[in-house]
Design a protein around this motif. Structure first.
Motif, PDB file in Angstrom:
ATOM      1  N   ARG A 195       0.825  -1.209   0.000  1.00 22.05           N
ATOM      2  CA  ARG A 195       0.000   0.000   0.000  1.00 22.05           C
ATOM      3  C   ARG A 195       0.856   1.255   0.000  1.00 22.05           C
ATOM      4  O   ARG A 195       0.602   2.217  -0.742  1.00 22.05           O
ATOM      5  CB  ARG A 195      -0.922  -0.026   1.231  1.00 22.05           C
ATOM      6  CG  ARG A 195      -1.738   1.232   1.454  1.00 22.05           C
ATOM      7  CD  ARG A 195      -2.630   1.046   2.675  1.00 22.05           C
ATOM      8  NE  ARG A 195      -1.859   0.816   3.887  1.00 22.05           N
ATOM      9  CZ  ARG A 195      -1.450   1.805   4.704  1.00 22.05           C
ATOM     10  NH1 ARG A 195      -1.736   3.048   4.426  1.00 22.05           N
ATOM     11  NH2 ARG A 195      -0.770   1.524   5.799  1.00 22.05           N
ATOM     12  N   GLN A 196       1.911   1.240   0.817  1.00 22.22           N
ATOM     13  CA  GLN A 196       2.774   2.416   0.919  1.00 22.22           C
ATOM     14  C   GLN A 196       3.646   2.595  -0.316  1.00 22.22           C
ATOM     15  O   GLN A 196       3.806   3.714  -0.821  1.00 22.22           O
ATOM     16  CB  GLN A 196       3.643   2.294   2.180  1.00 22.22           C
ATOM     17  CG  GLN A 196       2.829   2.319   3.463  1.00 22.22           C
ATOM     18  CD  GLN A 196       3.597   1.788   4.657  1.00 22.22           C
ATOM     19  OE1 GLN A 196       4.380   0.852   4.542  1.00 22.22           O
ATOM     20  NE2 GLN A 196       3.363   2.379   5.814  1.00 22.22           N
ATOM     21  N   PRO A 226      10.015  -6.931  -2.208  1.00 23.43           N
ATOM     22  CA  PRO A 226      10.387  -6.092  -3.357  1.00 23.43           C
ATOM     23  C   PRO A 226      10.117  -6.726  -4.714  1.00 23.43           C
ATOM     24  O   PRO A 226       9.730  -6.043  -5.654  1.00 23.43           O
ATOM     25  CB  PRO A 226      11.881  -5.834  -3.146  1.00 23.43           C
ATOM     26  CG  PRO A 226      12.353  -6.924  -2.232  1.00 23.43           C
ATOM     27  CD  PRO A 226      11.178  -7.222  -1.351  1.00 23.43           C
ATOM     28  N   LYS A 227      10.276  -8.049  -4.835  1.00 23.86           N
ATOM     29  CA  LYS A 227      10.127  -8.683  -6.140  1.00 23.86           C
ATOM     30  C   LYS A 227       8.666  -8.817  -6.570  1.00 23.86           C
ATOM     31  O   LYS A 227       8.380  -9.136  -7.720  1.00 23.86           O
ATOM     32  CB  LYS A 227      10.811 -10.043  -6.146  1.00 23.86           C
ATOM     33  CG  LYS A 227      12.318  -9.936  -5.944  1.00 23.86           C
ATOM     34  CD  LYS A 227      13.075 -11.077  -6.579  1.00 23.86           C
ATOM     35  CE  LYS A 227      14.581 -10.818  -6.557  1.00 23.86           C
ATOM     36  NZ  LYS A 227      15.343 -11.845  -7.276  1.00 23.86           N
ATOM     37  N   THR A 228       7.754  -8.535  -5.648  1.00 23.47           N
ATOM     38  CA  THR A 228       6.326  -8.525  -5.988  1.00 23.47           C
ATOM     39  C   THR A 228       5.785  -7.102  -6.041  1.00 23.47           C
ATOM     40  O   THR A 228       5.071  -6.719  -6.967  1.00 23.47           O
ATOM     41  CB  THR A 228       5.510  -9.336  -4.953  1.00 23.47           C
ATOM     42  OG1 THR A 228       5.981 -10.679  -4.945  1.00 23.47           O
ATOM     43  CG2 THR A 228       4.030  -9.314  -5.297  1.00 23.47           C
ATOM     44  N   VAL A 229       6.179  -6.311  -5.037  1.00 20.65           N
ATOM     45  CA  VAL A 229       5.622  -4.971  -4.876  1.00 20.65           C
ATOM     46  C   VAL A 229       6.155  -3.988  -5.916  1.00 20.65           C
ATOM     47  O   VAL A 229       5.387  -3.227  -6.522  1.00 20.65           O
ATOM     48  CB  VAL A 229       5.917  -4.450  -3.451  1.00 20.65           C
ATOM     49  CG1 VAL A 229       5.523  -2.987  -3.328  1.00 20.65           C
ATOM     50  CG2 VAL A 229       5.176  -5.283  -2.423  1.00 20.65           C
ATOM     51  N   LEU A 230       7.465  -3.989  -6.146  1.00 18.69           N
ATOM     52  CA  LEU A 230       8.063  -2.988  -7.031  1.00 18.69           C
ATOM     53  C   LEU A 230       7.581  -3.099  -8.485  1.00 18.69           C
ATOM     54  O   LEU A 230       7.270  -2.074  -9.104  1.00 18.69           O
ATOM     55  CB  LEU A 230       9.589  -3.059  -6.949  1.00 18.69           C
ATOM     56  CG  LEU A 230      10.181  -2.673  -5.592  1.00 18.69           C
ATOM     57  CD1 LEU A 230      11.691  -2.844  -5.589  1.00 18.69           C
ATOM     58  CD2 LEU A 230       9.827  -1.231  -5.239  1.00 18.69           C
ATOM     59  N   PRO A 231       7.504  -4.314  -9.067  1.00 18.02           N
ATOM     60  CA  PRO A 231       6.963  -4.387 -10.438  1.00 18.02           C
ATOM     61  C   PRO A 231       5.542  -3.844 -10.545  1.00 18.02           C
ATOM     62  O   PRO A 231       5.198  -3.175 -11.530  1.00 18.02           O
ATOM     63  CB  PRO A 231       7.015  -5.886 -10.750  1.00 18.02           C
ATOM     64  CG  PRO A 231       8.117  -6.413  -9.908  1.00 18.02           C
ATOM     65  CD  PRO A 231       8.024  -5.633  -8.635  1.00 18.02           C
ATOM     66  N   GLU A 279       3.986   9.410   3.553  1.00 15.86           N
ATOM     67  CA  GLU A 279       3.935   9.504   2.093  1.00 15.86           C
ATOM     68  C   GLU A 279       2.595   9.005   1.563  1.00 15.86           C
ATOM     69  O   GLU A 279       2.072   9.534   0.568  1.00 15.86           O
ATOM     70  CB  GLU A 279       5.083   8.712   1.465  1.00 15.86           C
ATOM     71  CG  GLU A 279       6.396   9.458   1.438  1.00 15.86           C
ATOM     72  CD  GLU A 279       6.275  10.806   0.755  1.00 15.86           C
ATOM     73  OE1 GLU A 279       6.021  10.856  -0.464  1.00 15.86           O
ATOM     74  OE2 GLU A 279       6.399  11.833   1.450  1.00 15.86           O
ATOM     75  N   PHE A 280       2.055   7.993   2.224  1.00 22.17           N
ATOM     76  CA  PHE A 280       0.753   7.464   1.795  1.00 22.17           C
ATOM     77  C   PHE A 280      -0.311   8.551   1.864  1.00 22.17           C
ATOM     78  O   PHE A 280      -1.061   8.766   0.903  1.00 22.17           O
ATOM     79  CB  PHE A 280       0.359   6.272   2.672  1.00 22.17           C
ATOM     80  CG  PHE A 280      -1.008   5.728   2.365  1.00 22.17           C
ATOM     81  CD1 PHE A 280      -1.187   4.789   1.357  1.00 22.17           C
ATOM     82  CD2 PHE A 280      -2.125   6.165   3.072  1.00 22.17           C
ATOM     83  CE1 PHE A 280      -2.448   4.283   1.056  1.00 22.17           C
ATOM     84  CE2 PHE A 280      -3.388   5.673   2.776  1.00 22.17           C
ATOM     85  CZ  PHE A 280      -3.555   4.730   1.774  1.00 22.17           C
ATOM     86  N   TRP A 281      -0.369   9.273   2.986  1.00 18.80           N
ATOM     87  CA  TRP A 281      -1.415  10.273   3.162  1.00 18.80           C
ATOM     88  C   TRP A 281      -1.123  11.541   2.370  1.00 18.80           C
ATOM     89  O   TRP A 281      -2.049  12.200   1.874  1.00 18.80           O
ATOM     90  CB  TRP A 281      -1.627  10.565   4.643  1.00 18.80           C
ATOM     91  CG  TRP A 281      -2.258   9.391   5.339  1.00 18.80           C
ATOM     92  CD1 TRP A 281      -1.676   8.531   6.214  1.00 18.80           C
ATOM     93  CD2 TRP A 281      -3.599   8.926   5.152  1.00 18.80           C
ATOM     94  NE1 TRP A 281      -2.559   7.550   6.597  1.00 18.80           N
ATOM     95  CE2 TRP A 281      -3.750   7.770   5.964  1.00 18.80           C
ATOM     96  CE3 TRP A 281      -4.682   9.360   4.396  1.00 18.80           C
ATOM     97  CZ2 TRP A 281      -4.953   7.059   6.027  1.00 18.80           C
ATOM     98  CZ3 TRP A 281      -5.877   8.653   4.462  1.00 18.80           C
ATOM     99  CH2 TRP A 281      -5.999   7.524   5.270  1.00 18.80           C
ATOM    100  N   PHE A 282       0.155  11.909   2.249  1.00 19.12           N
ATOM    101  CA  PHE A 282       0.497  13.046   1.383  1.00 19.12           C
ATOM    102  C   PHE A 282       0.039  12.769  -0.052  1.00 19.12           C
ATOM    103  O   PHE A 282      -0.557  13.624  -0.710  1.00 19.12           O
ATOM    104  CB  PHE A 282       2.014  13.290   1.388  1.00 19.12           C
ATOM    105  CG  PHE A 282       2.527  13.965   2.628  1.00 19.12           C
ATOM    106  CD1 PHE A 282       1.743  14.845   3.339  1.00 19.12           C
ATOM    107  CD2 PHE A 282       3.825  13.730   3.074  1.00 19.12           C
ATOM    108  CE1 PHE A 282       2.219  15.485   4.486  1.00 19.12           C
ATOM    109  CE2 PHE A 282       4.319  14.356   4.209  1.00 19.12           C
ATOM    110  CZ  PHE A 282       3.506  15.232   4.919  1.00 19.12           C
ATOM    111  N   SER A 283       0.328  11.568  -0.529  1.00 20.57           N
ATOM    112  CA  SER A 283      -0.055  11.196  -1.891  1.00 20.57           C
ATOM    113  C   SER A 283      -1.568  11.097  -2.034  1.00 20.57           C
ATOM    114  O   SER A 283      -2.130  11.455  -3.074  1.00 20.57           O
ATOM    115  CB  SER A 283       0.594   9.868  -2.279  1.00 20.57           C
ATOM    116  OG  SER A 283       1.999   9.969  -2.302  1.00 20.57           O
TER     117      SER A 283
END
Length: 468
Positions: A23-24, A236-241, A157-161
């Motif tokens: 989410r973040q 990272p190998k799931t979230v970043l893509p 960053e989540f709430w700013f975005s």
């Protein structure tokens, strides 16, 4: 390597805590592509290029996607926090990594200074307090948040975005309602024909539209920040893509879609440089609260950028130190896996910069700020060159192939490099942006001398050691 050992199961090989969830990461990726360049800077672009600014954002957005997919291929090959600095070190050479690390660090320090100063200026819209007081308070709060946990950074960053995303989606829905139902003061004149009827799609010619590309690319600076989070992502190998693959629709909706809607409701001739297109649109609609809403959104965007600067500078300094290209004290981590010394050093410089800007708000400071554009694009160039060299080695069987290969590479990477080269040439033609190119050789000279001195004192600074 760390001052206190942390739970190994939730820790990356570099010692960082893997505290950033899907989410973040998704919202960090979205927020990195949306900033004051859209909410404020687009007004100047519209006045220069008219509706053709939409095409400029679309083409530049495609190039950004090529850059991000190149970065994604590298991240899946080796997800490290140093990211493009580490890849430049491996595939181009230690000096390239040295230059990239320190340049990206300076980029975020300068950006942090300007954004926290801007945030303080936005506060004066509601409160009559000295700007330096607001700037100091914001810097301390964000510094403290970045030293509590990486989860708190991600949550901020989540709430700013979320604020930025909500504002743009809200504007698109309002404009869609005006175009279809016809409510508000703009209902009688709103029409998609404004995109071509007021002087044409290229009202000032193709050449003038090309000159806006530098402003457009500046608006996308920081989209690569998601790469710095690799060492602290839970998966990272799931979230970043997934985050990288959202780039096309992010740009399509938040830039292209928003501008199509705004310019359909309000003719492009009504926009002026220095005035937010969102404010101008709200005024045309007869919504008196529009200026206050946009002021809150740009305040959020500025704080988001400063927060990102706090985060990335500490990681970049630690990466340099781990490779013997920076002071060893930057390698220390807190019990929560946070780079205390590097973040503190960068935050201190941001505070000094705010004071300098307060004391001498003249052209000299503006010249330093202009360096941010060229330094940010340097990181993109290093990403692309590193990916081209990595792909060649992987295809020869010298390195394992990435699980997330960039489509069309290396041709797309070469196209992106050529596009960036064209933008740099355009910056040289534009007298207002030319100062960025004057700063670059001076910074390069400083780094070149520093590297020679460092190499003579510590030969390991010129050696590459793979991590992660």
């Amino acid at each position: 390597m760390t001052s206190v050992q942390v739970d190994k199961e939730n820790t990356s090989e570099e010692g960082y805590e893997r505290g950033l969830g899907s989410r973040q990461i998704q919202m960090i990726a979205i927020g990195g592509a949306i900033g004051t360049g859209l909410f404020l800077g687009a007004g100047k672009g519209i006045s220069k290029a008219g509706p053709s600014l939409i095409l400029a954002y679309a083409v530049a957005g495609l190039v950004i996607f090529f850059i991000m997919r190149a970065l994604g291929e590298l991240l899946m090959y080796r997800p490290v926090s140093g990211s493009f600095s580490e890849y430049a070190r491996e595939f181009i050479g230690p000096f390239a990594g040295f230059v990239t690390g320190w340049t990206y660090w300076l980029f975020w320090v300068v950006t942090g200074i300007t954004e926290v100063t801007a945030a303080a200026a936005y506060m004066t819209y509601w409160f009559d307090i000295p700007q330096w007081v607001s700037a100091l308070i914001f810097t301390i709060i964000l510094y403290g948040a970045n030293l509590i946990s990486v989860k708190l950074f991600g949550e901020l960053e989540f709430w700013f975005s979320m604020v930025k995303v909500t504002a743009i989606i809200g504007m698109i829905l309002i404009c869609a309602g005006i175009l279809t139902i016809g409510f508000s003061d703009a209902g009688d004149t709103a029409s998609v024909t404004h995109l071509w009827s007021d002087g044409g799609f290229f009202p000032h010619g193709v050449g003038e539209s090309l000159m806006t590309l530098q402003m457009v690319m500046f608006a996308f600076l920081a989209v690569e920040l998601v790469g710095v989070t690799a060492g602290e992502s839970k998966d990272p190998k799931t979230v970043l893509p997934k985050a990288i693959n959202t780039v096309p629709w992010r740009i399509a909706v938040f830039y292209v879609g928003a501008l199509i809607m705004i310019l359909s409701v309000v003719p492009w001739t009504h926009f002026q440089p220095g005035v937010s297109p969102f404010v101008a649109a709200f005024e045309k609609m007869g919504l008196a609260a529009g200026a206050g809403i946009v002021n809150f959104v740009v305040l959020t965007a500025a704080l988001s950028s400063c927060n990102s600067g706090m985060y990335s500078t500490g990681r970049m300094l630690r990466d340099l130190a781990l490779n013997n290209q920076g002071p060893k004290l930057f390698t220390k981590l807190t019990s929560n896996g946070l780079p205390l010394v590097g973040t503190t050093f960068s935050a201190a410089l941001m505070m000094v910069g705010v004071w300098i800007n307060y004391q001498w708000p003249g052209k000299a400071f503006d010249y330093v700020v202009s360096f941010a554009t060229i330094s940010g694009m340097w990181a993109w160039i290093m990403i692309l060159v590193s990916q081209i060299r990595y792909r060649a080695k992987a295809d020869r069987g010298e390195l394992p192939r990435s699980e997330f290969r960039a489509p069309g590479a290396p041709f797309t990477s070469w196209f992106a490099l050529a596009f960036i080269g064209m933008v740099i040439v355009l910056m040289g033609i534009d007298k207002d942006a030319r100062i960025s190119l004057y700063c670059a050789p001076l910074w390069a000279l400083i780094l070149g001398v520093a590297y020679l001195v460092l190499k003579s004192r510590n030969p390991e600074a010129a050696a590459f050691k793979k991590r992660g």
